[in-house]
Write a protein that holds these residues in place. Structure first.
Motif, mmCIF file in Angstrom:
data_model
loop_
_atom_site.group_PDB
_atom_site.id
_atom_site.type_symbol
_atom_site.label_atom_id
_atom_site.label_comp_id
_atom_site.label_asym_id
_atom_site.label_seq_id
_atom_site.Cartn_x
_atom_site.Cartn_y
_atom_site.Cartn_z
ATOM 1 N N PRO A 41 0.816 -1.219 0.000
ATOM 2 C CA PRO A 41 0.000 0.000 0.000
ATOM 3 C C PRO A 41 0.847 1.265 0.000
ATOM 4 C CG PRO A 41 -0.958 -1.616 1.443
ATOM 5 C CD PRO A 41 0.356 -2.198 0.978
ATOM 6 N N GLU A 43 0.666 5.279 0.227
ATOM 7 C CA GLU A 43 -0.158 6.417 0.624
ATOM 8 C C GLU A 43 -1.635 6.026 0.702
ATOM 9 O OE1 GLU A 43 0.703 9.605 -2.045
ATOM 10 O OE2 GLU A 43 2.745 9.898 -1.311
ATOM 11 N N VAL A 45 -3.103 3.613 -0.842
ATOM 12 C CA VAL A 45 -3.600 2.944 -2.041
ATOM 13 C C VAL A 45 -2.941 1.565 -2.138
ATOM 14 C CG1 VAL A 45 -3.784 3.028 -4.544
ATOM 15 C CG2 VAL A 45 -3.894 5.148 -3.206
ATOM 16 N N HIS A 48 -2.069 -3.544 -6.752
ATOM 17 C CA HIS A 48 -2.923 -4.522 -7.422
ATOM 18 C C HIS A 48 -2.102 -5.696 -7.930
ATOM 19 C CE1 HIS A 48 -1.608 -2.088 -10.943
ATOM 20 N NE2 HIS A 48 -1.679 -3.246 -11.577
ATOM 21 N N VAL A 92 -7.406 -6.362 -6.400
ATOM 22 C CA VAL A 92 -6.898 -5.526 -5.323
ATOM 23 C C VAL A 92 -7.353 -6.155 -4.018
ATOM 24 C CG1 VAL A 92 -6.927 -3.264 -4.209
ATOM 25 C CG2 VAL A 92 -6.915 -3.413 -6.705
ATOM 26 N N THR A 97 -11.100 -6.278 -9.612
ATOM 27 C CA THR A 97 -11.485 -4.899 -9.931
ATOM 28 C C THR A 97 -11.559 -4.652 -11.435
ATOM 29 O OG1 THR A 97 -9.166 -4.186 -9.781
ATOM 30 C CG2 THR A 97 -10.514 -4.006 -7.775
ATOM 31 N N ASP A 315 7.020 4.474 -5.821
ATOM 32 C CA ASP A 315 6.954 3.161 -5.188
ATOM 33 C C ASP A 315 8.180 2.333 -5.543
ATOM 34 O OD1 ASP A 315 6.534 1.612 -7.705
ATOM 35 O OD2 ASP A 315 4.638 2.693 -7.752
#
Length: 375
Positions: A41, A43, A45, A48, A92, A97, A315
């Motif tokens: 994850p 921030e 989010v 996936h 996710v 999704t 990331d």
């Protein structure tokens, strides 16, 4: 199955211990189910999962000697395959999704299983995964046009998209060659798959009009070489044609031509393409260059925005770490799977003649100097 840790090294660039740390950075992000997301994850989010990058990460874990998490990754993939042979385009946190099934995602399981067999000599694993591979390849070839390209996705409603992607089809070409080899190894030869691979390889090498224009992406530039459909002088010319467009001296390979952003994954895939094309010197130089994106914990930043001078998108991704490990293995050249981008089952990857010349409108293509002769 081998149990010792045997991560690759590249003399003067990365040690085996450093590559093992990179592999552990992938395991640290593996979910309990066995799925490997793009990143933890960020921030708030969550990262996936897609089947293609998941398989690439599993391959890297095996190369590094981390067999147990690699096998958990393959078991998860087997367990979530849909009846039609596909996988959703995106999950996710275990929830689908994006339900559409991408052709290159499905096909890539053949590369992963063939690579695992090469690395471990575990025939029982290959046999257990064979039904998964067979369904996946059947799904993929259900999207192949008569000309030979493979449509990139079948949507949730069952309808295929209206176009094919050069990068995806280049990957599928390698996947089909691995699938053919696996079928022969297991005593279940699939001659129709080989014909499909021949037609696809020819279209990738000789029919740019078959694909949607994604030329701003570096993958469309080097993937026909990486996947094996383009070799020899044609490969050298292709790589030379856009070198200055995509490669930034001292930094690496851009993701897209019109943005000041280099990425480690694309750079390492280009490393493998260069090596497959016989340009080991530049492959090693580029691999050395990209080490500026290495984090102290062994993971790799996804990219570097060189105008703003910051990591972008911010990331450290598993698929990037995987690409680095696989590139190191290719450069070292000593593992049973290191030649995966050069030959399959002793047969060199390379261009193929069209299995059905009528379908694409030509009867002959010379690899060194493509000249089409109309029927």
């Amino acid at each position: 199955m081998p149990s010792e840790l045997s991560a690759p090294s590249v003399s003067g660039v990365v040690t085996s211990e450093e590559m093992l740390a990179t592999a552990h950075s992938i395991v640290a992000q593996q979910e309990e189910s066995g799925a490997i997301p793009w990143f933890t994850p960020l921030e708030g989010v969550p990262g996936h999962v897609d089947a293609w990058n998941h398989i690439e990460a599993a391959m890297a874990l095996t190369v590094a000697g981390l067999h147990e998490p690699a096998r958990r990754a393959y078991e998860w993939l087997r367990s979530v395959q849909r009846p039609d042979g596909s996988w959703p385009a995106k999950w996710v946190l275990g929830e689908v999704t994006e339900p559409g099934g991408e052709s290159n995602h499905a096909a890539y399981v053949a590369v992963g299983v063939w690579h695992e067999l090469l690395m471990t000599d575990d025939d029982a694993f290959a046999r257990a995964m064979w039904p998964t591979v067979r369904r996946a390849i059947d799904f993929t070839l259900g999207l192949q046009t008569r000309r030979g390209e493979v449509i990139w996705i079948r949507h949730e409603n069952g309808e295929p998209s209206d176009h094919a992607l050069l990068t995806g089809c280049s990957s599928i070409y390698q996947s089909l060659r691995c699938a053919v080899a696996l079928a022969e190894q297991l005593g279940e030869p699939q001659p129709d798959w080989e014909l499909a691979a021949d037609q696809l390889g020819h279209v990738v090498a000789a029919h740019p009009e078959a694909f949607a224009d994604k030329s701003r992406w570096s993958m469309d530039w080097y993937y026909p070489v990486l996947g094996g459909a383009v070799r020899g002088r044609a490969a050298a010319e292709r790589l030379a044609s856009e070198w200055d467009t995509f490669v930034v001296d001292g930094l690496g390979c851009r993701c897209v031509s019109d943005q000041p952003w280099v990425t480690a994954a694309e750079s390492c895939e280009l490393v493998m393409a260069l090596d497959a094309a016989g340009d080991h010197r530049r492959a090693l130089e580029l691999f050395r260059t990209i080490q500026h994106l290495r984090h102290e914990d062994g993971s790799y930043w996804t990219g570097w925005q060189f105008e703003n001078k910051r990591h972008f998108p911010g990331d450290r991704s598993t698929y990037t770490a995987a690409a680095v490990i696989l590139a190191a293995d290719v450069l070292e050249g000593t593992s049973p799977g290191a030649s995966l981008f050069k030959e399959i089952a002793g047969r060199p990857l390379g261009p193929s003649e069209a299995a059905d010349p009528d379908a694409c409108g030509c009867t002959l293509i010379s690899v060194a100097n493509p000249i089409r002769t109309r029927l």
